[in-house]
Write a protein that holds these residues in place. Structure first.
Motif, short mmCIF file in Angstrom:
data_model
loop_
_atom_site.label_atom_id
_atom_site.label_comp_id
_atom_site.label_asym_id
_atom_site.label_seq_id
_atom_site.Cartn_x
_atom_site.Cartn_y
_atom_site.Cartn_z
N ASP A 134 0.81 -1.22 0.00
CA ASP A 134 0.00 0.00 0.00
C ASP A 134 0.84 1.27 0.00
O ASP A 134 0.42 2.30 -0.51
N ASP A 135 2.02 1.22 0.58
CA ASP A 135 2.83 2.43 0.60
C ASP A 135 3.87 2.44 -0.51
O ASP A 135 4.83 3.20 -0.47
N LYS A 136 3.66 1.60 -1.51
CA LYS A 136 4.61 1.56 -2.61
C LYS A 136 4.05 2.31 -3.82
O LYS A 136 2.88 2.22 -4.15
N ARG A 137 4.95 3.04 -4.49
CA ARG A 137 4.55 3.70 -5.73
C ARG A 137 4.36 2.66 -6.82
O ARG A 137 4.92 1.55 -6.72
N PRO A 138 3.64 3.02 -7.89
CA PRO A 138 3.40 2.05 -8.96
C PRO A 138 4.69 1.39 -9.44
O PRO A 138 4.73 0.17 -9.63
N LYS A 139 5.74 2.18 -9.62
CA LYS A 139 6.94 1.60 -10.23
C LYS A 139 7.66 0.66 -9.28
O LYS A 139 8.46 -0.14 -9.69
N GLU A 140 7.35 0.76 -7.97
CA GLU A 140 8.02 -0.11 -7.00
C GLU A 140 7.29 -1.43 -6.81
O GLU A 140 7.71 -2.26 -6.02
N ARG A 141 6.16 -1.61 -7.49
CA ARG A 141 5.33 -2.77 -7.20
C ARG A 141 5.65 -3.97 -8.07
O ARG A 141 5.00 -5.00 -7.97
N ASP A 142 6.56 -3.80 -9.00
CA ASP A 142 6.93 -4.91 -9.87
C ASP A 142 5.74 -5.43 -10.67
O ASP A 142 5.57 -6.62 -10.86
N VAL A 143 4.90 -4.49 -11.11
CA VAL A 143 3.78 -4.87 -11.97
C VAL A 143 3.92 -4.13 -13.29
O VAL A 143 4.48 -3.06 -13.35
N ALA A 144 3.40 -4.76 -14.35
CA ALA A 144 3.34 -4.08 -15.64
C ALA A 144 1.89 -4.05 -16.06
O ALA A 144 1.10 -4.89 -15.64
N MET A 145 1.55 -3.07 -16.87
CA MET A 145 0.14 -2.94 -17.23
C MET A 145 0.01 -2.67 -18.71
O MET A 145 0.79 -1.92 -19.30
N VAL A 146 -1.00 -3.28 -19.31
CA VAL A 146 -1.34 -3.02 -20.70
C VAL A 146 -2.69 -2.33 -20.70
O VAL A 146 -3.64 -2.83 -20.11
N PHE A 147 -2.73 -1.16 -21.35
CA PHE A 147 -3.95 -0.35 -21.27
C PHE A 147 -4.85 -0.56 -22.47
O PHE A 147 -4.41 -0.97 -23.54
N GLN A 148 -6.11 -0.19 -22.28
CA GLN A 148 -7.09 -0.32 -23.35
C GLN A 148 -6.67 0.46 -24.59
O GLN A 148 -6.75 -0.02 -25.70
N SER A 149 -6.19 1.72 -24.36
CA SER A 149 -5.76 2.54 -25.50
C SER A 149 -4.29 2.30 -25.82
O SER A 149 -3.71 3.03 -26.59
N TYR A 150 -3.69 1.31 -25.19
CA TYR A 150 -2.27 0.96 -25.33
C TYR A 150 -1.36 1.97 -24.65
O TYR A 150 -0.31 1.61 -24.18
N ALA A 151 -1.78 3.27 -24.64
CA ALA A 151 -0.99 4.29 -23.96
C ALA A 151 0.47 4.28 -24.38
O ALA A 151 1.37 4.40 -23.56
#
Lengths: 373, 310, 280
Positions: free
Chosen positions: A68-85
């Motif tokens: 919960d106190d981790k920023r997005p980049k520290e979470r070791d997750v990747a994301m693919v967006f609907q618009s690809y972004a």
């Protein structure tokens, strides 16, 4: 190793609650799909996992640690967006390389202008180039690396977005309706590729879609959401055969499950099937659980209104005798040939009959309870 | 502890961790803080100061001042020069606005009517918009010169004896208005052209099928109605610019002869920075500010409506 | 146009060119006149008959006088310096603020944005007195700082950039955060490259406005060494050498030319830039 544990997640925007007390465990390496109509909170839940939104309460645990106190980049997750972004001003190569650069280059090396001149950057860049090229060839976009996203087709952009996500080997892949901007044919093809990618990478995938067919064909398990609530989690066939909630039953399966209320049923002069519980208000049955018979006294009768021949199957739309409501029946082409206007009787397999109470909750017959247990 | 309490506690925990994690709140304020400080120090503070000054008898260089209430405004309203400047500004705007808008509209319609030499015409008409007014005003000054000026030479060629345009009470303001139209024309044209481009071709097709296929019919039934919002916008914009006229007046007439071409902004400048009567100048500024704010608000309203239109 | 009558169509074309040439002549005449005079010797300027092209070419002499009697290049350089400094500082202040207003959520954001909108209402001329007093207090009058400082904050710039930043989808920013970019890097690597046309438009607007501005330099500056072009040409006119029309016109050409040349090179950019910025 990254199992995800969501504990009592709640989120509201102003007065409207978009996620209501959702708890969910996602196993390591699993392909889990969040499915539900638009606005049901599935995307919000995904963004909460990513750290792009903060939940109002509850916690997100990844690999045993609260993030919960981790920023997005520290979470070791990747994301693919609907618009690809994708970043429109960067080449495909730079798009894919960006997450690697931000992680491997030091703060000073990433500074505008001066960063380029700093020592050590050359070696890192070389390694990055190799990895980007490897990912690109895996996704068959190696020949596009010098192009800008604007020059790519929808499917190619999709692959670049996947490349950007996988190049840094995240523990978790998050996908937010990644296929909804593609045409039907490409969508089916990309489905297969994403499944293959999941198998090859072996990491946890959390996939959001409103398309139940996507959910059913791709996932290990499916989580069904409506109006911020998590209704049921299970394997696709389990959700199909054994829904716990009328809304789940209606959401999963195409064509939709047939639902007839008990009152309606009896008003048509048909007797309720044996074993129907006293609390049951609605009876539901899949199109393949219905057979066509001659119109009869104590059964549901109707008139065929249209015939959809898919070659392998035939779907009959049957209007019930009083003109209110209709039932879809799946038959084999060689079993019966029907044409619109023909009166028919419906023969329902009692073993496949699902019963729901007034609140939409599933009521089980004794033998079904045993089978489920 | 009740469940409710636990619930609340959990919520509070999440809130604090959110602030720590995303830091969006702090980041936001960090990003806007330079702008905010400058906004206060260079815009709102000074604006308040102007109002404050306008209530004092302060003169630049003196170390004391007194609050004198609305005495500056009273003096202003009994000052014939102020009224002269105000009416002159209105007359100036009364000539420049219709002149610029009509000419701009005609030029835009003609430029867009067919592609021949379009680029040249557009650039030629736009050139004055870009040019430094103080230098071009000097050039206009020589063109309007009574003996060697181009204007009187041309008039003389057809047998009319011109006047000393900028030194004649009857013509000084008119000459400045001509320069104003000269400079504003190109801008109005460009805005009209972008308005014309936004008129959908289907409307013309529909009008043709409905029988309005002549040039004038098309103009009357399609083009002009569709340009209505843009026209209003150009009118307000030009009016605003007319109230801001300064450079040509300063360079060419300094408000003369005998205040015949005195305008608001030039009056403001002279009182404040030539005579250093800051209090009086501030009172003038307040009036000026009120007029411009009114025009800008009208303009914003129009823009908003145009956005909602589409 | 439905051309049933080719004759009439031809007549229409002729009329179009006739009128446009007339109005274009009105727009261009001062420039032609200026150049023409700048090439002529004094006696020819006062001659009774007028020729567009000088019978005795005196251009070299006129431009030499203009360049030596007044620090013309200095004026241009000052213009460049002041305009660049203003624009750079405006960007430095506006971009983070516009980004925060467009894409970050923080308490007070809407209030601040309203303040920016109110700031848009204030005409800069109305703030001249307090700005003058402020600079006087700090002893900064008659310096580059006096020319630059009052313009460092541009509510218009904040507003314009916020509109453009808002048009960038949130998903791009989310992707950037997941990719590990900090907020500063998002601005630098994502927002700025994606909005270069808007930044260029704002730049053109800002530079044209301040290059041509006379009102403020007239108040803030007295010495020729730091005069901007618009003020410089006035100083030159009031100077002894400026009494001669040939050199004065040559000076005007030198002052006006840089922006006009830039405009002719990048016409579309300028027209669109200025039009877009007013319509936003």
């Amino acid at each position: 190793m990254a199992e995800i544990e969501l504990r009592h997640i709640e989120k509201s925007y102003g007065e409207t609650a978009v996620v209501k007390d959702v708890s969910l465990s996602i196993r390591d390496g699993e392909f889990l799909t969040l499915v539900g109509p638009s606005g049901c909170g599935k995307s919000t839940l995904l963004r909460i996992i990513a750290g792009l939104e903060a939940q109002d309460s509850g916690e997100v645990v990844v690999a045993g640690r609260c993030v919960d106190d981790k920023r997005p980049k520290e979470r070791d997750v990747a994301m693919v967006f609907q618009s690809y972004a994708l970043y429109p001003h960067l080449s495909v190569f730079d798009n894919v390389a960006l997450p690697l650069r931000t992680r491997r280059l030091s703060f000073a090396q990433r500074l505008p202008f001066v960063g380029r001149a700093l020592p050590g950057r050359g070696g890192i860049e070389k390694a990055i180039r190799a990895e980007v090229e490897q990912a690109a060839s895996m996704l068959d976009i190696a020949h596009l690396l010098h192009r800008k996203p604007g020059q790519l087709s929808g499917g190619q952009r999709q692959r670049v977005a996947l490349g950007r996500a996988m190049v840094r080997h995240p523990a978790v892949f998050l996908m937010d309706e990644p296929l909804s901007n593609l045409d039907a044919k490409l969508r089916v093809q990309m489905r297969a590729e994403i499944i293959a990618l999941h198998r090859r990478l072996g990491v946890t995938f959390v996939y959001v879609t409103h398309d139940q067919a996507e959910a059913m064909t791709m996932s290990d398990r499916v989580a069904v959401m409506t109006a911020g609530e998590l209704l049921q989690v299970g394997q696709p066939e389990q959700l199909y055969r054994d829904p716990q909630d009328l809304r789940v039953a209606e959401m999963i399966g195409s064509p939709k499950i047939n639902v007839v209320s008990c009152d309606h049923w009896m008003s048509l002069g048909a007797s309720l099937p044996p074993g129907v519980d006293g609390n049951t208000t609605h009876l539901a049955f899949r199109p393949e659980a219905v057979g066509i018979a001659a119109p009869g006294d104590r059964r549901l009768n109707g008139v065929v209104t249209s015939v959809e021949n898919l070659g392998s199957d035939i779907f009959l739309n049957v209007a019930l005798a009083d003109g209110c409501g209709a039932v879809v029946v799946r038959t084999h082409p060689d079993v019966s040939r029907s044409e619109p206007g023909r009166p028919v009787g419906l023969q329902i397999d009692p073993a496949c009959l699902l019963q729901f109470d007034g609140a939409g909750m599933r009521l089980r017959q004794a033998d079904q309870v045993e089978a489920a247990a | 502890m009740t469940t409710l309490d636990q619930d609340r506690e959990r919520r509070v925990d999440a809130k604090t961790s959110f602030a720590k994690r995303s830091g969006e709140h702090g980041l936001g304020w960090l990003a806007v803080s330079p702008a905010l400080l400058l906004l206060i120090g260079l815009l709102f503070g000074p604006a308040a100061a102007v109002v404050l000054f306008s209530l004092t008898d302060w003169q630049l260089g003196s170390f004391t001042f007194h609050f004198i209430g609305v005495a500056n405004f009273r003096a202003l309203f009994t000052d014939p020069t102020f009224w002269k400047a105000l009416t002159n500004t209105l007359v100036y705007a009364g000539i420049v606005v219709p002149g610029t808008v009509l000419l701009g509209l005609v030029v835009a319609l003609l430029i867009e009517a067919s592609p021949g030499l379009r680029g040249f015409y557009r650039a030629a008409h736009f050139l004055p918009v870009m040019s430094t007014m103080s230098a071009m005003a000097i050039v206009w000054g020589t063109m309007l010169h009574p003996t060697i000026g181009l204007v009187n030479r041309a008039l003389g060629a057809v047998g009319i004896s011109g006047v000393n345009w900028l030194r004649d009470e009857r013509t000084a303001l008119l000459a400045l208005a001509l320069i104003g139209i000269w400079q504003g024309l190109g801008f109005a044209m460009v805005l009209f052209v972008s308005g014309l481009k936004a008129v959908p071709q289907q409307l013309y097709d529909a009008a043709a099928i409905d029988g309005a296929d002549g040039v004038l019919d098309r103009l009357r039934f399609v083009t002009l109605p569709m340009l209505g919002p843009v026209t209003m916008f150009v009118v307000i914009l030009t009016a605003k610019r007319s109230f801001e006229v300064f450079d040509s007046v300063r360079v060419l007439t300094q408000g003369g002869p005998n205040y015949a071409s005195e305008v608001l902004l030039h009056r403001l400048y002279t009182e404040s920075f030539d005579f250093l009567r800051m209090g009086y100048g501030a009172a003038l500024t307040v009036i000026y500010l009120a007029i411009i704010v009114l025009l800008t608000l009208t303009q914003a309203r129009l823009l908003e409506r145009r956005v909602h239109y589409s | 146009m439905i051309a049933r009558f080719p004759d009439r169509r031809f007549a229409g074309r002729v009329a179009r060119h006739a009128i446009l040439i007339l109005t274009a002549a009105f727009a261009l005449l001062p420039f032609v006149w200026m150049v023409s005079l700048s090439l002529k010797p004094p006696e020819e300027i006062f001659q009774a008959d007028f020729h567009l092209w000088p019978t005795a070419f005196h251009g070299v002499e006129n431009y030499r006088v203009a360049l030596t009697a007044a620090p013309m290049f200095r004026f241009l350089l000052n213009g460049l310096l002041v305009c660049t400094a203003i624009f750079a500082l405006q960007l430095l202040v506006c971009i983070p603020c516009a980004y925060a207003l467009a894409k970050l959520r923080f308490r007070g954001r809407d209030t601040l944005f309203s303040a920016v909108l109110v700031g848009l209402l204030l005409p800069p001329q109305a703030l001249a007195i307090p700005h003058f007093v402020l600079l006087n207090v700090f002893g900064l009058l008659d310096s580059y700082a006096a020319l630059i400082l009052p313009w460092v904050i541009s509510t218009f710039g904040i507003f314009l950039l916020r509109q453009f930043f808002r048009s960038i989808p949130d998903e791009i920013i989310h992707a950037a955060r997941l990719d590990g970019l900090g907020e500063f890097e998002i601005i630098w690597r994502i927002m700025i490259p994606m909005t270069t046309p808007a930044l260029a438009a704002f730049g053109i607007f800002s530079i044209v406005a301040h290059w041509n501005d006379l009102f403020w330099p007239l108040i803030a500056v007295r010495s020729a060494e730091i005069s901007t072009p618009a003020l410089g040409i006035l100083l030159f006119r009031d100077d002894e050498a400026g009494q001669f029309l040939g050199p004065l016109m040559a000076g005007a050409v030198i002052i006006v030319a840089p922006l006009l040349v830039a405009f002719l090179i990048a016409q579309r950019r300028f027209i669109d830039g200025l039009a877009v910025t007013t319509m936003k």
